[in-house]
Scaffold this motif. Structure first.
Motif, short mmCIF file in Angstrom:
data_model
loop_
_atom_site.label_atom_id
_atom_site.label_comp_id
_atom_site.label_asym_id
_atom_site.label_seq_id
_atom_site.Cartn_x
_atom_site.Cartn_y
_atom_site.Cartn_z
N GLN A 261 -15.18 61.09 55.83
CA GLN A 261 -14.52 62.20 55.44
C GLN A 261 -14.85 63.65 56.40
O GLN A 261 -13.88 64.30 56.95
CB GLN A 261 -15.03 62.66 53.84
N ALA A 262 -16.08 63.63 56.80
CA ALA A 262 -16.45 64.91 57.60
C ALA A 262 -15.58 64.50 59.07
O ALA A 262 -14.94 65.63 59.49
CB ALA A 262 -17.98 64.95 57.76
N LYS B 146 -21.86 78.49 49.78
CA LYS B 146 -23.03 77.55 50.12
C LYS B 146 -24.26 78.07 50.09
O LYS B 146 -25.13 77.17 49.67
CB LYS B 146 -22.77 77.17 51.57
N VAL B 147 -24.50 79.25 50.34
CA VAL B 147 -25.89 79.84 50.36
C VAL B 147 -26.34 79.59 48.77
O VAL B 147 -25.60 80.14 48.06
CB VAL B 147 -25.78 81.43 50.96
N GLY B 148 -27.65 79.35 48.78
CA GLY B 148 -27.96 79.33 47.32
C GLY B 148 -28.02 77.80 46.93
O GLY B 148 -28.69 77.65 45.69
N THR B 149 -27.26 76.99 47.15
CA THR B 149 -26.88 75.63 46.66
C THR B 149 -27.96 74.66 47.54
O THR B 149 -28.64 75.06 48.37
CB THR B 149 -25.61 75.08 47.16
N THR B 150 -27.85 73.56 47.13
CA THR B 150 -28.81 72.38 47.55
C THR B 150 -27.70 71.14 48.00
O THR B 150 -26.99 70.81 47.05
CB THR B 150 -29.92 71.97 46.86
N VAL B 151 -28.00 70.63 48.89
CA VAL B 151 -27.49 69.37 49.27
C VAL B 151 -28.59 68.24 49.57
O VAL B 151 -29.22 68.68 50.40
CB VAL B 151 -26.58 69.61 50.75
N ALA B 152 -28.44 67.30 48.69
CA ALA B 152 -29.23 66.06 48.80
C ALA B 152 -30.77 66.77 48.77
O ALA B 152 -31.66 66.18 49.49
CB ALA B 152 -29.24 65.35 49.86
N GLY B 153 -30.90 67.83 48.04
CA GLY B 153 -32.32 68.47 47.80
C GLY B 153 -32.77 69.37 48.80
O GLY B 153 -33.74 69.91 48.71
N GLN C 120 -23.03 68.77 55.98
CA GLN C 120 -23.41 68.20 54.75
C GLN C 120 -23.57 66.49 54.97
O GLN C 120 -24.52 66.08 54.44
CB GLN C 120 -22.36 68.25 53.63
N ALA C 121 -22.55 66.08 55.67
CA ALA C 121 -22.38 64.70 55.87
C ALA C 121 -23.80 64.07 56.51
O ALA C 121 -24.34 63.37 56.17
CB ALA C 121 -21.27 64.13 56.76
#
Lengths: 219, 219
Positions: B100-101, A125-132, A100-101
């Motif tokens: 953090q990571a 986590k599956v199905g989510t978005t991180v920074a698009g 994620q970082a």
């Protein structure tokens, strides 16, 4: 760091430095500095001017101006060497804190490299978005690699699981891996792997700190 | 990577590999493998057995058993070279996603290295803890470095702010810095700095992928 092939004559370390020079030049341009001497560039990077000139000679860049290198011209020249003509798509395997970082850290930083998909197994986590960036289940790996035309994998899974991704990465036809886990991975020739292990580097810095202290105590 | 001093004759790359060998040996011990030949260790790391033997010769390790190296003995031997007798305390500057990571990633991984404090300026972070590590305001830097006996700084601030931490780090008597930002930092001699820039490495891997593709197309 393991090198499975070297496709041309530019040394790995020169490639790294070209990337670093470009970032410094972009930084200078942003500050209104349009020209830099080799010794200025060298000073910023803690190396010799001879090294800078040698690196630029290797890529065939020459400058006859007395004002030093033209920053924009050199940026474009390095871009022609380093960048693909098209955007290169990247997939992240493992969306823990590190994945994620990196995804958030990287988004928007380089227009020619783009993180387009992430993979994990956790239902949270599956199905989510991180920074698009959408996160898919690892079961969809082969399909999504093809759909998104992904060329490069950034591996940030737990170290214990790292080995299990080697075969899927090979099967998907991936040619480059940036390995953030603490496990050295055996890929066949033709796949470029860069190991980027935080613990190794921390241990190395810690070693030099310790030696420095021992040395001062002896004085 | 910038080397400001080399306190003894062990090359930097050997130090890195010793750290990697140890992790592999620990992994083997966990799986019940007590002895390893140099060529086995070499194969796991994608290097030659000659390189492994040369590294171990450099630290004065020899083994006369026909069953290969005793994993536990070699782990302890490497520990005597790499580790400080006491735990070395680490401070993290910048508790964004990357800070953090790394803090969460690192906690509990190495008993001889310990992240004990973090620093930031954001009111949402100051006063909180991540993986048991307290986050202080950067204004308290000098005091907390002393209180916690911190020897090593892991710099994960935004790149734009990185330069502003050079002087405080020098003033605090820190001797080792692991720099995660994209900015090369100029520290005086006697401070060991390891630059660890993700974008440089991604650009490098991307370059080799691109070259590999060009090469296949030409065939």
């Amino acid at each position: 760091m393991s090198i499975n092939f070297v496709p041309n004559n530019i040394p790995e370390k020169t490639i790294e430095r070209l990337s670093e020079y470009r970032r410094t030049l972009l930084d200078c341009l942003n500050k209104g500095i349009t020209h830099l001497y080799s010794h200025t560039l060298a000073g910023i990077h803690g190396i010799t001017a001879v090294q800078v000139r040698r690196d630029l000679m290797l890529i065939g860049f020459s400058s006859d101006t007395k004002r030093g290198y033209d920053a924009q011209v050199l940026i474009d020249f390095i871009g022609n060497i380093l960048d693909d003509r098209n955007v290169m798509n990247i997939g992240v395997v493992g969306m823990g804190h590190l994945g994620q970082a990196v995804t958030q850290y990287f988004t928007g930083k380089r227009s020619k490299l783009k993180i387009v998909a992430a993979f994990d197994i956790a239902p949270t986590k599956v199905g989510t978005t991180v920074a698009g960036v959408p996160c898919y289940h690892i079961d969809e790996f082969q399909k999504k690699i093809k759909d998104h035309n992904i060329k490069l994998i950034l591996l940030s899974s737990p170290t214990d699981a790292a080995g299990s991704f080697v075969q899927p990465i090979i099967d998907a036809g991936i040619k480059g891996v940036l390995n953030f886990t603490s496990k050295p991975l055996n890929f066949p020739e033709g796949i470029y792997v860069e190991d980027y292990d935080i613990i190794t580097l921390l241990e190395k810095v810690a070693y030099f700190v310790k030696e420095c202290e021992l040395h001062s105590r002896k004085k």
